[in-house]
Design a protein around this motif. Structure first.
Motif, mmCIF file in Angstrom:
data_model
loop_
_atom_site.group_PDB
_atom_site.id
_atom_site.type_symbol
_atom_site.label_atom_id
_atom_site.label_comp_id
_atom_site.label_asym_id
_atom_site.label_seq_id
_atom_site.Cartn_x
_atom_site.Cartn_y
_atom_site.Cartn_z
ATOM 1 N N VAL A 46 33.879 34.077 38.415
ATOM 2 C CA VAL A 46 35.401 33.558 38.808
ATOM 3 C C VAL A 46 34.773 32.141 39.433
ATOM 4 C CG1 VAL A 46 37.625 33.744 39.784
ATOM 5 C CG2 VAL A 46 36.091 35.536 39.099
ATOM 6 N N SER A 47 35.635 31.008 38.955
ATOM 7 C CA SER A 47 35.791 29.751 39.747
ATOM 8 C C SER A 47 36.713 29.665 40.586
ATOM 9 C CB SER A 47 35.513 28.633 38.569
ATOM 10 O OG SER A 47 35.637 27.302 39.285
ATOM 11 N N LEU A 48 36.503 29.724 41.775
ATOM 12 C CA LEU A 48 37.718 30.054 42.775
ATOM 13 C C LEU A 48 38.337 28.590 43.245
ATOM 14 C CD1 LEU A 48 36.338 32.915 44.941
ATOM 15 C CD2 LEU A 48 37.990 33.158 43.227
ATOM 16 N N TYR A 49 39.463 28.754 43.605
ATOM 17 C CA TYR A 49 40.193 27.542 44.360
ATOM 18 C C TYR A 49 41.370 27.984 45.099
ATOM 19 C CZ TYR A 49 42.987 27.546 40.246
ATOM 20 O OH TYR A 49 43.848 28.217 39.135
ATOM 21 N N ARG A 50 41.516 27.153 46.308
ATOM 22 C CA ARG A 50 42.929 27.697 47.112
ATOM 23 C C ARG A 50 44.118 27.801 46.466
ATOM 24 N NH1 ARG A 50 42.131 28.605 52.283
ATOM 25 N NH2 ARG A 50 40.103 27.812 53.392
ATOM 26 N N ASP B 158 38.337 34.597 30.774
ATOM 27 C CA ASP B 158 39.488 35.202 30.156
ATOM 28 C C ASP B 158 40.766 34.417 30.299
ATOM 29 O OD1 ASP B 158 38.168 37.216 28.563
ATOM 30 O OD2 ASP B 158 38.097 38.272 30.375
ATOM 31 N N GLY B 159 40.769 33.685 31.194
ATOM 32 C CA GLY B 159 42.100 33.083 31.755
ATOM 33 C C GLY B 159 42.407 33.029 33.356
ATOM 34 N N THR B 160 43.188 32.784 34.151
ATOM 35 C CA THR B 160 43.389 32.455 35.131
ATOM 36 C C THR B 160 43.874 33.919 36.051
ATOM 37 O OG1 THR B 160 44.704 30.372 34.845
ATOM 38 C CG2 THR B 160 44.970 31.102 36.773
ATOM 39 N N VAL B 161 43.366 33.893 37.260
ATOM 40 C CA VAL B 161 43.496 35.276 37.917
ATOM 41 C C VAL B 161 43.945 34.897 39.333
ATOM 42 C CG1 VAL B 161 42.109 36.684 36.359
ATOM 43 C CG2 VAL B 161 41.100 35.674 38.539
ATOM 44 N N ILE B 162 44.574 35.835 40.153
ATOM 45 C CA ILE B 162 44.545 35.809 41.750
ATOM 46 C C ILE B 162 43.561 37.155 41.986
ATOM 47 C CG2 ILE B 162 45.675 36.276 43.760
ATOM 48 C CD1 ILE B 162 48.323 34.820 42.015
ATOM 49 N N VAL B 163 42.572 36.449 43.099
ATOM 50 C CA VAL B 163 41.741 37.710 43.630
ATOM 51 C C VAL B 163 41.933 37.768 45.062
ATOM 52 C CG1 VAL B 163 40.015 37.207 41.918
ATOM 53 C CG2 VAL B 163 40.084 35.876 44.022
ATOM 54 N N LYS B 164 42.135 38.958 45.738
ATOM 55 C CA LYS B 164 42.040 39.330 46.782
ATOM 56 C C LYS B 164 40.954 39.972 47.460
ATOM 57 C CE LYS B 164 45.817 40.893 50.126
ATOM 58 N NZ LYS B 164 47.195 41.400 50.321
ATOM 59 N N MET B 165 40.420 39.553 48.583
ATOM 60 C CA MET B 165 39.105 40.088 49.286
ATOM 61 C C MET B 165 39.698 40.505 50.774
ATOM 62 S SD MET B 165 36.526 37.316 47.621
ATOM 63 C CE MET B 165 37.846 35.913 47.937
ATOM 64 N N TRP B 166 39.548 41.627 51.309
ATOM 65 C CA TRP B 166 39.686 41.964 52.699
ATOM 66 C C TRP B 166 38.425 41.952 53.588
ATOM 67 C CZ3 TRP B 166 41.942 44.225 48.545
ATOM 68 C CH2 TRP B 166 43.432 44.233 48.399
#
Length: 201
Positions: A53-57, A87-95
């Protein structure tokens, strides 16, 4: 595809732009895909490949009916980021599981913890159990199991057309920079190798 970039994620101590060249799908998790060992890094890369994943805020605000509205960035302090995958755009969450100090928002006093506290859960610690509704900061397994159980209910109830699909998968990426106008530690380009909850956008 990964070979199209001169430098790869594993060889960079930091990488400002890490392109998603590893497919992130549910099959990777079901097949028991193991996160790669991070070898000794050898410096900074401006651009690299080898990420899932290429992450951004998340944006701090959105324009609705001609006015900019503030976007709520979460209450728990967990890392919530947008990302581009193969595959497209996602939101990811990490605790938990971020090796470098990362603050989700300026009002969160504590960064996302490095160590997940999942090993505390069990018969030996009756007071430290997964809550019924999930959302336990610093824990991964509790939240993954809760959200994936909800997804199974959506599947059984045929509600997938009106709910965003979610799944747990390994995440290989680099962190975006700190929130502008704050004195938070600079997280830009720091490597991430953990598990996260993914949501289709």
């Amino acid at each position: 595809l990964a070979g199209s970039y001169k430098e790869q994620w594993q060889k960079c101590e930091t990488c400002n732009t890490c392109h998603a060249t590893i497919p992130t799908t549910e099959a990777l998790t079901k097949n028991g895909w193991v996160e790669p060992r991070v070898p000794d890094a050898d410096g900074h890369c401006e651009e690299c490949g080898g990420c899932s994943v290429s992450l951004y805020r998340l944006p701090s605000g959105e324009v609705l009916k001609g006015k900019k509205r503030k976007v709520f960035l979460g209450a728990s302090g967990a890392g919530i980021l947008m990302g581009n995958t193969t595959d497209g755009t996602v939101i990811v969450k990490m605790w938990c599981g971020l090796e470098h100090p990362y603050h989700q928002a300026e009002y969160h006093k504590h960064p996302v913890p490095l160590k997940c506290s999942d090993d505390k859960i069990g018969p030996a610690n009756p007071r430290d159990q997964c809550p019924l509704k999930g959302g336990k900061f610093g824990y991964a397994k509790c939240n993954f199991e809760f959200l994936n159980a909800l997804q199974a209910l959506y599947d059984d109830a045929n509600l997938t057309a009106i709910t965003p699909r979610t799944w747990t998968a390994p995440l290989i990426s680099t962190l975006p920079g700190p929130i502008p106008t704050t004195n938070q530690p600079d997280s830009r380009g720091k490597r991430v190798s953990t598990s996260a909850q993914f949501y289709h956008v």
